[in-house]
Design a protein around this motif. Structure first.
Motif, PDB file in Angstrom:
ATOM      1  N   LEU A 222       0.952  -0.831   0.108  1.00  0.00           N
ATOM      2  CA  LEU A 222       0.163   0.223  -0.037  1.00  0.00           C
ATOM      3  C   LEU A 222       1.031   0.977   0.224  1.00  0.00           C
ATOM      4  CD1 LEU A 222      -2.874  -0.747   3.155  1.00  0.00           C
ATOM      5  CD2 LEU A 222      -2.506  -1.764  -0.362  1.00  0.00           C
ATOM      6  N   ASP A 223       1.154   2.038  -0.920  1.00  0.00           N
ATOM      7  CA  ASP A 223       1.547   3.301  -0.717  1.00  0.00           C
ATOM      8  C   ASP A 223       0.377   4.381  -0.543  1.00  0.00           C
ATOM      9  OD1 ASP A 223      -0.234   4.018  -2.954  1.00  0.00           O
ATOM     10  OD2 ASP A 223       0.616   3.596  -4.505  1.00  0.00           O
ATOM     11  N   SER A 224       1.169   5.664  -0.202  1.00  0.00           N
ATOM     12  CA  SER A 224       0.901   6.866   0.014  1.00  0.00           C
ATOM     13  C   SER A 224      -0.867   7.605   0.112  1.00  0.00           C
ATOM     14  CB  SER A 224       1.275   7.720   0.248  1.00  0.00           C
ATOM     15  OG  SER A 224       1.424   8.796  -1.344  1.00  0.00           O
ATOM     16  N   LEU A 225      -1.576   6.936  -1.754  1.00  0.00           N
ATOM     17  CA  LEU A 225      -2.188   7.133  -2.416  1.00  0.00           C
ATOM     18  C   LEU A 225      -3.304   6.459  -1.708  1.00  0.00           C
ATOM     19  CD1 LEU A 225      -4.288   8.661  -3.870  1.00  0.00           C
ATOM     20  CD2 LEU A 225      -3.309   7.890  -5.932  1.00  0.00           C
ATOM     21  N   ALA A 226      -2.811   4.890  -1.403  1.00  0.00           N
ATOM     22  CA  ALA A 226      -3.832   3.643  -1.761  1.00  0.00           C
ATOM     23  C   ALA A 226      -4.004   3.713   0.314  1.00  0.00           C
ATOM     24  CB  ALA A 226      -2.905   2.136  -1.934  1.00  0.00           C
ATOM     25  N   ILE A 227      -3.457   4.517   1.220  1.00  0.00           N
ATOM     26  CA  ILE A 227      -3.975   4.559   2.072  1.00  0.00           C
ATOM     27  C   ILE A 227      -5.044   5.503   2.758  1.00  0.00           C
ATOM     28  CG2 ILE A 227      -2.900   5.077   4.192  1.00  0.00           C
ATOM     29  CD1 ILE A 227       0.284   3.324   3.805  1.00  0.00           C
ATOM     30  N   VAL A 228      -4.471   6.866   1.294  1.00  0.00           N
ATOM     31  CA  VAL A 228      -5.463   7.815   1.755  1.00  0.00           C
ATOM     32  C   VAL A 228      -7.038   6.859   1.330  1.00  0.00           C
ATOM     33  CG1 VAL A 228      -6.500  10.125   0.666  1.00  0.00           C
ATOM     34  CG2 VAL A 228      -4.482   9.460   1.690  1.00  0.00           C
ATOM     35  N   GLU A 229      -7.089   6.427   0.434  1.00  0.00           N
ATOM     36  CA  GLU A 229      -8.152   6.048  -0.695  1.00  0.00           C
ATOM     37  C   GLU A 229      -8.585   4.803   0.700  1.00  0.00           C
ATOM     38  OE1 GLU A 229      -7.667   4.141  -4.418  1.00  0.00           O
ATOM     39  OE2 GLU A 229      -6.715   6.127  -5.369  1.00  0.00           O
ATOM     40  N   PHE A 230      -7.855   3.830   1.219  1.00  0.00           N
ATOM     41  CA  PHE A 230      -8.411   2.936   2.364  1.00  0.00           C
ATOM     42  C   PHE A 230      -9.226   3.773   3.624  1.00  0.00           C
ATOM     43  CE2 PHE A 230      -6.891   0.164   5.167  1.00  0.00           C
ATOM     44  CZ  PHE A 230      -8.064  -1.354   5.790  1.00  0.00           C
ATOM     45  N   SER A 231      -8.626   5.002   3.841  1.00  0.00           N
ATOM     46  CA  SER A 231      -8.938   5.005   4.844  1.00  0.00           C
ATOM     47  C   SER A 231     -10.173   6.100   4.457  1.00  0.00           C
ATOM     48  CB  SER A 231      -8.240   6.605   5.624  1.00  0.00           C
ATOM     49  OG  SER A 231      -8.176   7.602   4.356  1.00  0.00           O
ATOM     50  N   LEU A 232     -10.798   7.027   3.325  1.00  0.00           N
ATOM     51  CA  LEU A 232     -11.838   7.304   3.022  1.00  0.00           C
ATOM     52  C   LEU A 232     -13.030   6.263   2.843  1.00  0.00           C
ATOM     53  CD1 LEU A 232     -10.543   9.742   0.325  1.00  0.00           C
ATOM     54  CD2 LEU A 232     -11.414  10.622   2.737  1.00  0.00           C
ATOM     55  N   ALA A 233     -12.322   5.072   2.281  1.00  0.00           N
ATOM     56  CA  ALA A 233     -12.954   3.959   1.885  1.00  0.00           C
ATOM     57  C   ALA A 233     -14.033   3.102   3.864  1.00  0.00           C
ATOM     58  CB  ALA A 233     -12.612   2.457   1.290  1.00  0.00           C
ATOM     59  N   LEU A 234     -12.730   2.987   4.484  1.00  0.00           N
ATOM     60  CA  LEU A 234     -12.975   2.809   5.887  1.00  0.00           C
ATOM     61  C   LEU A 234     -14.133   3.658   6.917  1.00  0.00           C
ATOM     62  CD1 LEU A 234      -9.762   1.701   7.317  1.00  0.00           C
ATOM     63  CD2 LEU A 234     -12.045  -0.039   6.683  1.00  0.00           C
ATOM     64  N   GLU A 235     -14.426   4.980   6.996  1.00  0.00           N
ATOM     65  CA  GLU A 235     -15.161   6.630   7.160  1.00  0.00           C
ATOM     66  C   GLU A 235     -16.089   5.846   6.183  1.00  0.00           C
ATOM     67  OE1 GLU A 235     -13.690  10.226   6.159  1.00  0.00           O
ATOM     68  OE2 GLU A 235     -12.110   9.973   7.605  1.00  0.00           O
ATOM     69  N   ALA A 236     -16.439   6.044   5.116  1.00  0.00           N
ATOM     70  CA  ALA A 236     -17.537   5.513   3.829  1.00  0.00           C
ATOM     71  C   ALA A 236     -18.213   4.085   5.054  1.00  0.00           C
ATOM     72  CB  ALA A 236     -17.479   6.044   2.900  1.00  0.00           C
ATOM     73  N   GLU A 237     -17.554   3.418   5.042  1.00  0.00           N
ATOM     74  CA  GLU A 237     -18.208   1.975   5.236  1.00  0.00           C
ATOM     75  C   GLU A 237     -18.372   1.451   7.231  1.00  0.00           C
ATOM     76  OE1 GLU A 237     -19.332  -2.131   5.142  1.00  0.00           O
ATOM     77  OE2 GLU A 237     -19.025  -0.913   3.705  1.00  0.00           O
ATOM     78  N   PHE A 238     -17.964   2.688   7.496  1.00  0.00           N
ATOM     79  CA  PHE A 238     -18.668   2.456   9.408  1.00  0.00           C
ATOM     80  C   PHE A 238     -19.065   3.306   9.329  1.00  0.00           C
ATOM     81  CE2 PHE A 238     -14.667  -1.062   8.549  1.00  0.00           C
ATOM     82  CZ  PHE A 238     -15.607  -2.336   8.746  1.00  0.00           C
ATOM     83  N   GLY A 239     -18.792   4.468   9.228  1.00  0.00           N
ATOM     84  CA  GLY A 239     -19.400   5.566   9.533  1.00  0.00           C
ATOM     85  C   GLY A 239     -18.297   6.351  10.826  1.00  0.00           C
ATOM     86  N   VAL A 240     -17.120   5.809  10.858  1.00  0.00           N
ATOM     87  CA  VAL A 240     -16.759   6.324  12.168  1.00  0.00           C
ATOM     88  C   VAL A 240     -15.021   7.246  11.325  1.00  0.00           C
ATOM     89  CG1 VAL A 240     -17.213   4.822  13.390  1.00  0.00           C
ATOM     90  CG2 VAL A 240     -15.116   4.491  12.102  1.00  0.00           C
ATOM     91  N   PRO A 241     -14.252   8.570  11.948  1.00  0.00           N
ATOM     92  CA  PRO A 241     -13.669   9.006  11.236  1.00  0.00           C
ATOM     93  C   PRO A 241     -11.914   8.391  11.536  1.00  0.00           C
ATOM     94  CG  PRO A 241     -14.303  10.006  13.563  1.00  0.00           C
ATOM     95  CD  PRO A 241     -15.265   9.499  13.338  1.00  0.00           C
ATOM     96  N   VAL A 242     -11.714   8.248  10.122  1.00  0.00           N
ATOM     97  CA  VAL A 242     -10.481   7.420   9.938  1.00  0.00           C
ATOM     98  C   VAL A 242      -9.420   8.188   9.499  1.00  0.00           C
ATOM     99  CG1 VAL A 242      -9.127   5.141   9.477  1.00  0.00           C
ATOM    100  CG2 VAL A 242     -11.499   4.728  10.542  1.00  0.00           C
ATOM    101  N   SER A 243      -8.380   8.724   9.226  1.00  0.00           N
ATOM    102  CA  SER A 243      -7.113   9.488   9.294  1.00  0.00           C
ATOM    103  C   SER A 243      -6.245   8.243   8.561  1.00  0.00           C
ATOM    104  CB  SER A 243      -6.934  10.746   9.945  1.00  0.00           C
ATOM    105  OG  SER A 243      -6.003  10.454  10.929  1.00  0.00           O
ATOM    106  N   ASP A 244      -5.694   8.550   7.358  1.00  0.00           N
ATOM    107  CA  ASP A 244      -4.399   7.933   6.715  1.00  0.00           C
ATOM    108  C   ASP A 244      -3.320   8.137   7.770  1.00  0.00           C
ATOM    109  OD1 ASP A 244      -4.299  10.903   5.950  1.00  0.00           O
ATOM    110  OD2 ASP A 244      -2.413  10.441   5.096  1.00  0.00           O
ATOM    111  N   SER A 245      -2.828   9.615   8.646  1.00  0.00           N
ATOM    112  CA  SER A 245      -2.235   9.322   9.719  1.00  0.00           C
ATOM    113  C   SER A 245      -2.472   8.090  10.836  1.00  0.00           C
ATOM    114  CB  SER A 245      -1.541  10.468  10.162  1.00  0.00           C
ATOM    115  OG  SER A 245      -3.125  11.020  10.659  1.00  0.00           O
TER     116      SER A 245
END
Length: 80
Positions: free
Chosen positions: A35-58
Motif C-alpha cells: 500500500l502506497d500513500s495514495l492507497a492508504i488515503v483511499e483506504f481511510s476514506l473507504a473505511l470512513e464511508a463503510e463504518f461511519g467513523v473518522p479514520v485518517s491516513d495518519s
C-alpha cells in the motif's frame, strides 16, 4: 482480533484497492500488501464511508497492520 470486522476490512481492501483477498492475512502489514500513500488515503476514506467513523491516513500509519486497523475501528465503535 474481531474476525467479522477483519473480514469486512479485507473485503474493502479487495474491492476498493484490488488486492486479492487471499493475499490479506490477519497479520498482514501495509508494506506486505504494497500500500502506497495514495492507497492508504483511499483506504481511510473507504473505511470512513463503510463504518461511519473518522479514520485518517495518519492514524492508519500509526500501526500499519491489519490488527492495527481492526483495533482502531473497534476503538471508534465500528460494527459490521
Amino acid at each position: 482480533m474481531d474476525d467479522v470486522l477483519f473480514g469486512r476490512v479485507r473485503e474493502i481492501l479487495s474491492q476498493k484497492l484490488n488486492i486479492p483477498a487471499e493475499e490479506i492475512a490477519p497479520t498482514s502489514s501495509f508494506d506486505e500488501m504494497e500500500l502506497d500513500s495514495l492507497a492508504i488515503v483511499e483506504f481511510s476514506l473507504a473505511l470512513e464511508a463503510e463504518f461511519g467513523v473518522p479514520v485518517s491516513d495518519s492514524e492508519l500509519l500509526a500501526d500499519p497492520t491489519m490488527p492495527g486497523v481492526v483495533e482502531l475501528l473497534q476503538h471508534r465503535g465500528a460494527t459490521v
